[in-house]
Scaffold this active site. Sequence first.
Site: not given
Length: 329
Positions: A144, A147-148, A189, A209, A211, A274, A277
């Site tokens: 990732r 992008y980050d 999602v 699940g 997160q 992550p 969030r």
Amino acid sequence: MSKTVLITGAAGFLGSHLCDRFIAEEFHVIGMDNYITGDQDNIHHLFKHPNFEFIEHDVTNHIDIAQTIDYILHFASPASPIDYLKIPIQTLKVGSLGTHNLLGLAKAKNARILIASTSEVYGDPLVHPQSEEYYGNVSAIGPRGVYDEAKRFQEALTMAYHRFHGLETRIARIFNTYGPRMRLNDGRVIPAFMGQSLRGEDLTVFGDGSQTRSFCFVDDLIEGIYRLLFSDYTLPVNLGNPGEITISEFAQEILTLTNTNQKIKYKPLPKDDPLKRQPNISLAKKILNWAPKVNRSEGMKKTLEYFRTLPESKLFKVDHKDFSKHIKR
């Protein structure tokens, strides 16, 4: 005379909604996109509008616009893991070369520029919820990272132009946003769950699940961006909805909303995904007098209604984006 705003990524999810907002506010809008992840359908309704013009262009190449520009909103970038893992170099280039080109254009035009950053600058956070003072926990070399780090560099370059050249800059750190015009199969999602439900498939949850995510309806986010652009604040500002929910709970909400009886299946969590969030929006409340108003139940109904209007070609095609013509080096 109306002011002119250049919006990059204009055919994308957020960019197209920004075009609508600024047209409604009687600006002259120049939309720019190379359609690498954008969809012409998102802005087709604007093509005949007298205050809208469109330029098909890749912002990583030199940008030459003769007319006066008062404001620039830089929203050109892949924004979902499926996209930026397929086009990692282009993702890095739009955050670096593209941002450099647009900051240079803003300087030449004496225009104010707002940069679309992201909650991904916080990485897999060790602080919860995340405030603007948190420096983040990011793996530069992870999958990732393209992008980050593109977004983190974008912020650094923007502040350098502000401090060295005195350029009028604004930085929006955008948390998970949803609503009409999302690409159904872009891997995020909400469209993933809704697409699976509409196709009669089981819902896929990565990890156990537990997160969490916090989802902001697009109308609320656009209002926050608009207020930030016309504020006097130059440091990054979180924009998102602090209403936090686990992914498992959210999957159950989707099944209830769609009135379907599919099962939830679990797969391994992707690397560096992550676990938490949630935005701290105290700063946005203070300086912008802004907070989200649309609750998740209302926003999700509007989003589902939009997805139900899509043709089967978009509903059942797993990945309808062809990146090959954009990949040169």
